[in-house]
Design an enzyme around this catalytic site. Sequence first.
Site, PDB file in Angstrom:
ATOM      1  N   HIS A   1       0.843  -1.202   0.000  1.00 17.14           N
ATOM      2  CA  HIS A   1       0.000   0.000   0.000  1.00 17.14           C
ATOM      3  C   HIS A   1       0.876   1.249   0.000  1.00 17.14           C
ATOM      4  O   HIS A   1       1.720   1.409   0.869  1.00 17.14           O
ATOM      5  CB  HIS A   1      -0.905   0.022   1.243  1.00 17.14           C
TER       6      HIS A   1
ATOM      7  N   TYR B   1      -8.948   5.539   7.586  1.00 23.09           N
ATOM      8  CA  TYR B   1      -9.024   5.986   8.983  1.00 23.09           C
ATOM      9  C   TYR B   1     -10.090   7.070   9.035  1.00 23.09           C
ATOM     10  O   TYR B   1      -9.963   8.107   8.385  1.00 23.09           O
ATOM     11  CB  TYR B   1      -7.683   6.556   9.442  1.00 23.09           C
TER      12      TYR B   1
ATOM     13  N   PRO C   1      -3.234   0.950  18.830  1.00 23.29           N
ATOM     14  CA  PRO C   1      -2.994   0.438  17.470  1.00 23.29           C
ATOM     15  C   PRO C   1      -3.289   1.444  16.351  1.00 23.29           C
ATOM     16  O   PRO C   1      -3.044   1.146  15.191  1.00 23.29           O
ATOM     17  CB  PRO C   1      -3.926  -0.772  17.386  1.00 23.29           C
TER      18      PRO C   1
ATOM     19  N   LYS D   1       1.822   0.487  14.967  1.00 21.05           N
ATOM     20  CA  LYS D   1       3.226   0.458  15.357  1.00 21.05           C
ATOM     21  C   LYS D   1       3.643  -0.757  16.178  1.00 21.05           C
ATOM     22  O   LYS D   1       4.822  -1.095  16.232  1.00 21.05           O
ATOM     23  CB  LYS D   1       3.542   1.718  16.174  1.00 21.05           C
TER      24      LYS D   1
ATOM     25  N   TYR E   1       4.188   7.035   9.692  1.00 25.85           N
ATOM     26  CA  TYR E   1       3.405   5.825   9.435  1.00 25.85           C
ATOM     27  C   TYR E   1       4.262   4.736   8.781  1.00 25.85           C
ATOM     28  O   TYR E   1       4.194   3.566   9.148  1.00 25.85           O
ATOM     29  CB  TYR E   1       2.208   6.159   8.524  1.00 25.85           C
TER      30      TYR E   1
END
Length: 405
Positions: free
Chosen positions: A85, A215, A306, A310, A399
């Site tokens: 991704h 998200y 979460p 990570k 990220y």
Amino acid sequence: MGTSIHSTVVNDVQRTQVVVIGAGPAGLLLGRILDLAGIDNVLVEARSRRHCEQRLRAGILEHATSTLLRDLGAGQRLDAEGLVHGGIELRFGGAGHRIAMDELTGCSVTVYGQTEVVKDLIALRREAGSPLYFDTPAVAVEDFTGGGRPVVRAEPADGPPLVLRADVVVAADGFHGIGRQVVGDRAITVRQQSYPYAWLGILADVAPSCDELIYCHHDRGFALHSMRSTTVSRLYLQVDVDEQLDQWSDDRVWDELATRLAMDGWSLRTGPVLDKAITPMRSFVASPMRHGSLFLAGDAAHIVPPTGAKGLNLAAGDVAVLGAALVEHFTTGQSAGLDAYAGTCLRRVWRAQDFSYTMTTMLHRAPGDTDGYLAELQRARLAYVCSSEAAARSLAENYVGIAGH
Ligand code: FAS
Ligand code: PHB
């Protein structure tokens, strides 16, 4: 600490160089690093192989974690089945905004479940014939301070007690493990944050309704659309911290997800729910991560909410550092890497703590925000991240796991 030996048994005491407590990602990765370096090591795991392989947890691998797995010969299925991704979507106010992480950082992430990582590493360990005792909880760790050789006592479910004498013991035994217990509260500094909400997660036998993770910030609460493959979806809902799972039928979960993720021109595919569970959220750091010849690694030392994906990646980062330091020590007698382990890891851990906290507080409805002030702050921050290349790059670097490198 000792020289090269092979696991031997004298008077029922098994002698080895490194005992690793826990066969989660951290313990298994470390065991693989040591195996490839020819360093004797024994893994003891409290639960069954089936439990470890089926325990639903992380889903996102940073570039460095994928690279580590390939370097350890555990990349075949990852490369064949993992989904690469290049971006994520932030969805708020009924609109979606893609953060093009690959364009902003040159890096991507891979969707590949922790269950699969664990299966791959257990299979490799079995092929190597290295000791891995399932259903064998460690119940004591002794003599790890004072320069002596530490002893780990473990109790197999179906056999006589194991007494393991090593040069080094690594507690990769997760948040509820024995590692921190045997060190004792007086020798450990804990810094932590709790959250007034939790995640209700489902695994569903239905193709994802998106190509990349979504998200989502919503007045009713956070939602995340993730996945495990092109046919299996993984989704999460923010729920109250004391939420009861039996209050959430599959239909109610799907309805709430559809409400929160709603966007014109987009619809949520639903399907059979294969697993449903509620996960509490916490931020937690225990330091130092070394106590004489006992080292803490992974969730045994730190926990993150979460939201930043990570946890597993931090565990991998710890054992990449610790593994290299142990190889240096046992092959050259040097201890510089071991001496630097905790400091090296904690710098990366606190970067991830900050990112995970920021993502969590930006996206989750704050209980008690009665006048909506915090919700407006969240919307302002989301709008800024989606309109400023610098802010988007900062999120992307964190990220994909290269922030601060
Ligand atoms: P683990 O907890 O995975 O492994 C520790 C192992 O030690 C376990 O197998 C345990 O049985 C064993 N053990 C414990 N005590 C022992 C003893 N006395 N003797 C022998 N063995 C012992 N991270 C993400 O990035 N994304 C997510 O979505 C995500 N979801 C999560 C959901 C849940 C419910 C939980 C608990 C964690 C989640 N995490 C997530 C974080 C998770 O992936 C961890 O970061 C990751 O498992 C860390 O790996 P380890 O440090 O190996 O610890
Ligand atoms: C998951 O797929 O389980 C997942 C993905 C991203 C997160 C958390 C969990 O931030």
